[in-house]
Scaffold this active site. Sequence first.
Site, PDB file in Angstrom:
ATOM      1  CD  GLN A 185      -6.562  -0.282   7.187  1.00 50.31           C
ATOM      2  OE1 GLN A 185      -7.543  -1.435   7.935  1.00 50.31           O
ATOM      3  NE2 GLN A 185      -5.728  -0.732   8.172  1.00 50.31           N
ATOM      4  CB  CYS A 218       2.802   3.315   9.499  1.00 47.40           C
ATOM      5  SG  CYS A 218       2.115   2.019   8.569  1.00 47.40           S
ATOM      6  CG  ASN A 235      -4.509   4.569   9.192  1.00 54.09           C
ATOM      7  OD1 ASN A 235      -4.864   5.110   8.493  1.00 54.09           O
ATOM      8  ND2 ASN A 235      -3.510   4.209   9.460  1.00 54.09           N
ATOM      9  CG  HIS A 240       0.367  -6.411   4.859  1.00 53.71           C
ATOM     10  ND1 HIS A 240      -0.070  -6.158   6.364  1.00 53.71           N
ATOM     11  CD2 HIS A 240       0.102  -5.240   4.345  1.00 53.71           C
ATOM     12  CE1 HIS A 240       0.131  -5.097   6.636  1.00 53.71           C
ATOM     13  NE2 HIS A 240       0.562  -4.472   5.070  1.00 53.71           N
ATOM     14  CB  SER A 268      -2.310  -2.852   1.205  1.00 54.52           C
ATOM     15  OG  SER A 268      -1.326  -3.497   1.340  1.00 54.52           O
ATOM     16  N   GLY A 282       0.595  -1.092  -0.015  1.00 55.11           N
ATOM     17  CA  GLY A 282       0.014  -0.031  -0.585  1.00 55.11           C
ATOM     18  C   GLY A 282       0.835   1.072   0.182  1.00 55.11           C
ATOM     19  CB  THR A 283       3.872   2.303   1.738  1.00 52.54           C
ATOM     20  OG1 THR A 283       3.364   1.988   3.013  1.00 52.54           O
ATOM     21  CG2 THR A 283       5.067   3.443   1.853  1.00 52.54           C
TER      22      THR A 283
END
Length: 376
Positions: free
Chosen positions: A185, A328, A149, A207, A205, A69-70
Site C-alpha cells: 500500500q 481479501c 491497508n 495493481h 504489487s 503481493g501475496t
Amino acid sequence: MVYLDNSSTTPVCRRAIEAMNKTLCEDFGNASSLHMLGIDAESYLDDARASVAKRLGCESGCITFTSGGTEANNMAVFGAVSARKRFGKRIITSEIEHPSVLNAFKALENEGYEVIWLKPDASGKICERDIFEAVNNETIFISLMYVNNETGALQPVEAAAAAAKSAAVRFDMPKKPLVHCDAVQAFGKIDINVKAIDVDLMSVSAHKLHGPKGVGALYIKKGVRISPLMYGGGQEKGLRPGTENVPAIAGFGAAVEDIGNISQNCTAAKALKEYLLSKLSEIDGIVINSPADALPFIINISLPGHKAETLLHRLEAKEIYVSSGSACSKGRLSHVLKAQGLDAGIIDSSIRISLSRFNTNRDIEALAQALKEIKG
C-alpha cells in the site's frame, strides 16, 4: 462512476496497457529463449526490474518478480524462516497485517514456531518499544507492514530494522534477524528507500499503482539468502521458476514509470483528504477511524447504525464504489479495527475510502452527498 476503492485495485493506466499490448502482439517471445524474440522479451524484464529498483533505491539485481503481493509476502515469510530456522524459533509480526502475512504466520505457529503478535495502540500503530522488547536471542524474523491497508496507519518499519540490528549485537547472535516489510500500500504513494530503512526484504504489487493484476515483486537485500518455495527452470535466480509473465511485468514497469512525482501526488492526496474530512464533518455521527497522520490515500470511517455491507450497496446503487475493509476479507469484520479495540458497532459500520492520483473534488462531493442522503 466514482471509484474510491483504489486500495483494493486501481484502473490500469494507458502507458501500462500499451506496454502489455506490445508484448502480447509483437514482442511475444519467451524471455528464456536465446533467439532475438527471446532477447527482446528479456529486455522488457530488464527495463521493468530497473524501474522498480529505482523507485526502491536499490540495484536491479535485488528485484525478484512474483505473481503479486501475496506471493511476494509468502516468499519472504516462508523463505526467510526456512533459511534461518537453525538459529531460533521466534518470529515477530503484528495483529494488523494483511492476510497474506497473517495467515502465513499462523501456519508457522502451527508448525511449532513461537509467534509474537504485536498489538496496535488505539490509533492503529505499533509501538516502537514493543518491537524492541519482543526481540530476543531466539528471534530469526520480523515482518511489519509499511502502511496498513485498512486505515492507512504508518508503521515503524525503521524501528523493526533497528531492533533486529540491536539484538544481533546485544545477544551476540550468529545471524541478525531478517526484517521484511509489506509495502504493497506504500509503494508508488510515498518515497521509499530500502537502504535508508535498512530492511532485508520488501514486497510490492503492480495493481495498487495502476498496473495490471497478477504481478508483483520482492526486494531481497544483496547478500541475504532465502529458501525457494518452488523448483523449476531457474528463472528469477531460482526463487520464482517458470516462464516469466512478460506482458504483466512490462505493464508493471510502465505503471511505475507513469507514477510521476510522488511528492506532488502525495500533496494532492492530502488536499483531497482534507476536503473529504471537511465534507464529512457536515454529517452528524460520522466517526473517523484512521489516525490523523495516516497515509492520505486511505481514510477509514464509520457511520454507526448502518451496516457496512448495506452502506456499500447503497453507494454502489449511485455508482460510487468504496470498500468495507480489505478486499481479501470478503466482508468479514475487520481484524484491524478489532485489534485497535474499537467498539463492535463502529467496526460493523466501517467503510474504507481509498484515493488515487486520478480522483478529484467532484468524486468527494458525490460521496459526501450520497452519505448525507443515506444518513437522512
